[in-house]
Design a protein around this motif. Sequence first.
Motif, mmCIF file in Angstrom:
data_model
loop_
_atom_site.group_PDB
_atom_site.id
_atom_site.type_symbol
_atom_site.label_atom_id
_atom_site.label_comp_id
_atom_site.label_asym_id
_atom_site.label_seq_id
_atom_site.Cartn_x
_atom_site.Cartn_y
_atom_site.Cartn_z
ATOM 1 N N LEU A 113 143.536 -29.514 -43.143
ATOM 2 C CA LEU A 113 144.941 -29.762 -43.428
ATOM 3 C C LEU A 113 145.270 -29.469 -44.889
ATOM 4 C CD1 LEU A 113 147.736 -30.876 -42.632
ATOM 5 C CD2 LEU A 113 146.868 -33.176 -43.176
ATOM 6 N N LEU A 114 144.411 -29.966 -45.798
ATOM 7 C CA LEU A 114 144.646 -29.731 -47.230
ATOM 8 C C LEU A 114 144.614 -28.242 -47.559
ATOM 9 C CD1 LEU A 114 142.507 -32.622 -48.774
ATOM 10 C CD2 LEU A 114 144.998 -32.472 -48.645
ATOM 11 N N GLY A 115 143.677 -27.528 -46.931
ATOM 12 C CA GLY A 115 143.592 -26.086 -47.164
ATOM 13 C C GLY A 115 144.831 -25.356 -46.697
ATOM 14 N N ASN A 116 145.391 -25.799 -45.567
ATOM 15 C CA ASN A 116 146.613 -25.165 -45.064
ATOM 16 C C ASN A 116 147.805 -25.451 -45.964
ATOM 17 O OD1 ASN A 116 145.453 -23.955 -42.809
ATOM 18 N ND2 ASN A 116 145.728 -25.789 -41.543
ATOM 19 N N LEU A 117 147.837 -26.666 -46.520
ATOM 20 C CA LEU A 117 148.975 -27.066 -47.339
ATOM 21 C C LEU A 117 148.911 -26.496 -48.749
ATOM 22 C CD1 LEU A 117 149.306 -30.829 -46.297
ATOM 23 C CD2 LEU A 117 150.762 -28.913 -45.588
ATOM 24 N N TYR A 118 147.674 -26.313 -49.272
ATOM 25 C CA TYR A 118 147.532 -25.881 -50.666
ATOM 26 C C TYR A 118 147.962 -24.421 -50.789
ATOM 27 C CZ TYR A 118 145.668 -26.193 -55.403
ATOM 28 O OH TYR A 118 145.540 -26.255 -56.767
ATOM 29 N N PRO A 119 148.787 -24.090 -51.757
ATOM 30 C CA PRO A 119 149.276 -22.705 -51.868
ATOM 31 C C PRO A 119 148.171 -21.765 -52.348
ATOM 32 C CG PRO A 119 150.030 -24.006 -53.730
ATOM 33 C CD PRO A 119 149.376 -24.979 -52.775
ATOM 34 N N LYS A 120 148.247 -20.525 -51.886
ATOM 35 C CA LYS A 120 147.357 -19.484 -52.386
ATOM 36 C C LYS A 120 147.864 -19.054 -53.745
ATOM 37 C CE LYS A 120 144.110 -16.267 -51.859
ATOM 38 N NZ LYS A 120 142.680 -16.600 -51.890
ATOM 39 N N ALA A 121 146.995 -19.144 -54.779
ATOM 40 C CA ALA A 121 147.463 -18.909 -56.151
ATOM 41 C C ALA A 121 146.528 -17.942 -56.865
ATOM 42 C CB ALA A 121 147.544 -20.235 -56.917
ATOM 43 N N ASP A 122 146.554 -16.671 -56.478
ATOM 44 C CA ASP A 122 145.684 -15.676 -57.106
ATOM 45 C C ASP A 122 145.985 -15.522 -58.591
ATOM 46 O OD1 ASP A 122 144.527 -15.111 -54.641
ATOM 47 O OD2 ASP A 122 146.045 -13.612 -54.145
ATOM 48 N N TRP A 123 147.228 -15.808 -58.965
ATOM 49 C CA TRP A 123 147.653 -15.615 -60.344
ATOM 50 C C TRP A 123 147.215 -16.754 -61.258
ATOM 51 C CZ3 TRP A 123 150.375 -19.951 -61.401
ATOM 52 C CH2 TRP A 123 150.922 -20.633 -60.301
ATOM 53 N N GLY A 167 129.273 -7.931 -63.768
ATOM 54 C CA GLY A 167 129.226 -7.081 -62.586
ATOM 55 C C GLY A 167 129.536 -5.633 -62.934
ATOM 56 N N PHE A 168 129.682 -4.817 -61.917
ATOM 57 C CA PHE A 168 129.834 -3.363 -62.072
ATOM 58 C C PHE A 168 131.083 -2.956 -61.310
ATOM 59 C CE2 PHE A 168 127.349 0.873 -61.804
ATOM 60 C CZ PHE A 168 127.612 1.144 -63.130
ATOM 61 N N SER A 169 132.247 -3.363 -61.851
ATOM 62 C CA SER A 169 133.476 -3.312 -61.068
ATOM 63 C C SER A 169 134.421 -2.228 -61.572
ATOM 64 C CB SER A 169 134.184 -4.668 -61.118
ATOM 65 O OG SER A 169 133.319 -5.701 -60.738
ATOM 66 N N VAL A 170 135.452 -1.991 -60.776
ATOM 67 C CA VAL A 170 136.529 -1.095 -61.177
ATOM 68 C C VAL A 170 137.848 -1.849 -61.009
ATOM 69 C CG1 VAL A 170 135.310 1.035 -60.618
ATOM 70 C CG2 VAL A 170 136.616 -0.099 -58.848
ATOM 71 N N PRO A 171 138.872 -1.487 -61.791
ATOM 72 C CA PRO A 171 140.138 -2.267 -61.807
ATOM 73 C C PRO A 171 141.051 -1.935 -60.642
ATOM 74 C CG PRO A 171 140.229 -0.483 -63.407
ATOM 75 C CD PRO A 171 138.839 -0.447 -62.840
ATOM 76 N N LEU A 172 140.641 -2.345 -59.444
ATOM 77 C CA LEU A 172 141.404 -1.996 -58.244
ATOM 78 C C LEU A 172 142.819 -2.557 -58.258
ATOM 79 C CD1 LEU A 172 138.796 -2.497 -55.368
ATOM 80 C CD2 LEU A 172 139.505 -0.359 -56.442
ATOM 81 N N ALA A 173 142.948 -3.820 -58.707
ATOM 82 C CA ALA A 173 144.267 -4.465 -58.638
ATOM 83 C C ALA A 173 145.319 -3.651 -59.376
ATOM 84 C CB ALA A 173 144.184 -5.883 -59.197
ATOM 85 N N SER A 174 144.999 -3.207 -60.588
ATOM 86 C CA SER A 174 145.965 -2.420 -61.357
ATOM 87 C C SER A 174 146.115 -1.011 -60.797
ATOM 88 C CB SER A 174 145.544 -2.368 -62.829
ATOM 89 O OG SER A 174 144.257 -1.785 -62.970
ATOM 90 N N GLU A 181 153.233 -6.148 -45.351
ATOM 91 C CA GLU A 181 153.306 -7.391 -46.123
ATOM 92 C C GLU A 181 152.253 -7.409 -47.235
ATOM 93 O OE1 GLU A 181 152.156 -12.031 -45.350
ATOM 94 O OE2 GLU A 181 153.300 -11.009 -43.764
ATOM 95 N N MET A 182 151.035 -6.980 -46.920
ATOM 96 C CA MET A 182 149.983 -6.934 -47.925
ATOM 97 C C MET A 182 150.360 -6.008 -49.074
ATOM 98 S SD MET A 182 146.622 -6.687 -45.480
ATOM 99 C CE MET A 182 145.491 -6.451 -46.835
ATOM 100 N N LEU A 183 150.866 -4.846 -48.733
ATOM 101 C CA LEU A 183 151.279 -3.896 -49.767
ATOM 102 C C LEU A 183 152.384 -4.473 -50.640
ATOM 103 C CD1 LEU A 183 151.325 -0.532 -47.779
ATOM 104 C CD2 LEU A 183 149.876 -1.060 -49.747
ATOM 105 N N GLN A 235 151.735 -5.270 -54.600
ATOM 106 C CA GLN A 235 152.382 -4.413 -55.590
ATOM 107 C C GLN A 235 153.460 -5.146 -56.370
ATOM 108 O OE1 GLN A 235 153.394 -1.017 -53.128
ATOM 109 N NE2 GLN A 235 151.331 -0.152 -53.315
ATOM 110 N N SER A 236 153.964 -6.248 -55.817
ATOM 111 C CA SER A 236 154.923 -7.066 -56.567
ATOM 112 C C SER A 236 154.228 -8.016 -57.533
ATOM 113 C CB SER A 236 155.782 -7.880 -55.600
ATOM 114 O OG SER A 236 154.990 -8.876 -54.952
ATOM 115 N N GLY A 237 152.893 -8.158 -57.385
ATOM 116 C CA GLY A 237 152.143 -9.065 -58.243
ATOM 117 C C GLY A 237 152.047 -10.486 -57.726
ATOM 118 N N ARG A 238 152.637 -10.772 -56.543
ATOM 119 C CA ARG A 238 152.588 -12.138 -56.023
ATOM 120 C C ARG A 238 151.189 -12.506 -55.509
ATOM 121 N NH1 ARG A 238 157.359 -10.333 -53.663
ATOM 122 N NH2 ARG A 238 156.453 -10.361 -51.559
ATOM 123 N N ARG A 239 150.452 -11.543 -55.000
ATOM 124 C CA ARG A 239 149.112 -11.776 -54.473
ATOM 125 C C ARG A 239 148.173 -10.672 -54.940
ATOM 126 N NH1 ARG A 239 148.987 -14.920 -49.735
ATOM 127 N NH2 ARG A 239 146.729 -14.671 -49.851
#
Length: 647
Positions: free
Chosen positions: A401-411, A560-567, A599-601, A605-609
């Motif tokens: 229940l707590l997991g469902n209620l807690y907002p997703k906050a990637d930012w 790690g050995f990453s690339v900047p996918l988000a940007s 929706e994912m796109l 791209q808006s920066g919300r997620r």
Amino acid sequence: MCGIVGLFDTRGKRSIDRQLLLGINQVQVHRGPDEGEVYTEPGLGFGHRRLSIMDVSSGQQPLFNEDGSVVVVFNGEIYNFETLAKELSSRGHTFRTHCDTEVIVHAWEEWGERCVNRFRGMFAFALWDRNQEVLFLARDRLGIKPLYYSLLDDGTFVFASELKGILAHPGFIRDMDVHAIEDYFAYGYVPEPKTIFKQAYKLPPAHTLKLSRGRTVLQPQSYWDVPFTAHSPLSLEEARKELIARLRESVKVHLMTEVPLGAFLSGGVDSSAVVAMMAGLMNEPVNTCSISFGDPAFNESQYAQKVADRYHTHHQVGQVDQDDFDLIDQLASLYDEPFADSSAMPTYRVCQLARKRVTVVLSGDGGDENLGGYRRYRWHLYEERMRSILPLGLRKPLFGLLGNLYPKADWAPKVLRAKSTLEALARDSVEGYFHSVSIMKDGMRRRLFSESFRRELQGYGAVEILRRHADKCPVTDPLSRVQYLDMKTYLVGDILTKVDRASMAHSLEVRVPLLDHELVEWISGLPASIKLRGHEGKYVFKKALEPYLSDDILYRDKMGFSVPLASWFRGPLRQRINDALLGPVLVDTGFFNGAFLREMLDQHQSGRRDYSASLWSLLMFESFLRHVLNAEQVHASGEGLRLVHFA
């Protein structure tokens, strides 16, 4: 390092199409550009591409025993071959070469299927014993070297080092496995023994496969497992000293070569440790190479340079442009099935850089799995303590229940991103760990897939992969269990696969001394409390390395050995990802929920997620369909999901 292929008639002794065998062998030319040979006899054909590392002047394959009744094709290195050759010679076997390949045929004659227990190294080989009419395949204990196989509808058994060898056979049916698609979007790769295709499999690490004519039941057999057998009590100081001694011995064994040798040096603990040991064992400076990124958040090159300066290596740095997109479509052809680890791009570049000076490199892969280095291990132990306080019957409704209620906050700062932890606490141990390693969580995949695709799954979930391995885990402590799970899945399916394909694309052999099975066995027996202590992963390893590496190498945060996918997906790849997700190739499969793709796109791209990892997995899937299968349409047939492709 080499590439191997083979054809075997399980129903009789039909003649082998030599031109077909030559063609299949040739598609793996990158694995062995130095030489290529094939051998055929009634009902059997072997092919081999050679990258000459040991006994360069001889050792050509396929290679035979004294009377020609046993023939082998082999990819890898047997590091203890000289010791084995002496033992076998004393037992009456005659050697014509000084290469490790010949040890395999004589070891088979002497010990049969148990020969694999005598080999120390990385290997994938196929052996034909004409007298017994037995085909025998084997893969090394940790899965460093790959081996794929398929039983075709006409009774032909085909194997190859890469899937592209099997795809080159015209009798192979390219139906996709719906369970493998579910697995891919959970893990980012297709875990052993599956491939993306229903008719092809990976031989799992530490397994053999024995075939004979008239028998078409394929039952791989396990010959080894990580033991996690506790040692007699060791003090921390004793463990430190023995760990360094065993690491040095493993690195020394892995230096065996007749061609130029070097090392990857990222600036992290594991690769730096390998270079430090190499510098103490070699008479000449170590050749090292690393990759520099323009974005400082992803750039470790300054730390690599510190290690290079300390050990006076011949160091080479390659700059990877922040917008290095050229490899995106090439990666699909490189891996032959969907593969969503974006670090394959810099890995490809560092292999390309290394091959300019050397033919063999040592890497630090395996240290995190062996010694408890991943941050997720720390979080898992924290969650396990919470799980031990409350039974699942109370945790599941409360934290669910707590997991469902807690907002997703990637930012938000990490301390405020509690949603994933709450969701994990509502699960049992295996489900919780699966939740932490999944690229797309269960809820996301339910929204991602169309209703028709979910019906095809018939209730199957990718967590079953971890459950199957957890049931076989020889130890109960929570850290060792998740290390075991990673060794069976992430290490072989992602890390080692990534490095093998990226290196062999450049005809470069990569060796992994931290995955020497004798070292792995010993490390597995160390107490979990000295692998992960408080917030410090690889604790005993770092303490052991303090005389060899500075604190800013040992104790800084892991990058790690990453690339900047988000940007990338909000900037230069914005149109590319839009075209891939909303274009006809994915949409026409019928696998996906188009509304959720949009929706994912929009939210990313808006920066919300931050959906960057999920978007990358979809981009790689779409690229696989276009470039590996030349796909224009995928649809559900009456026999399951079937790809319709057009050459």
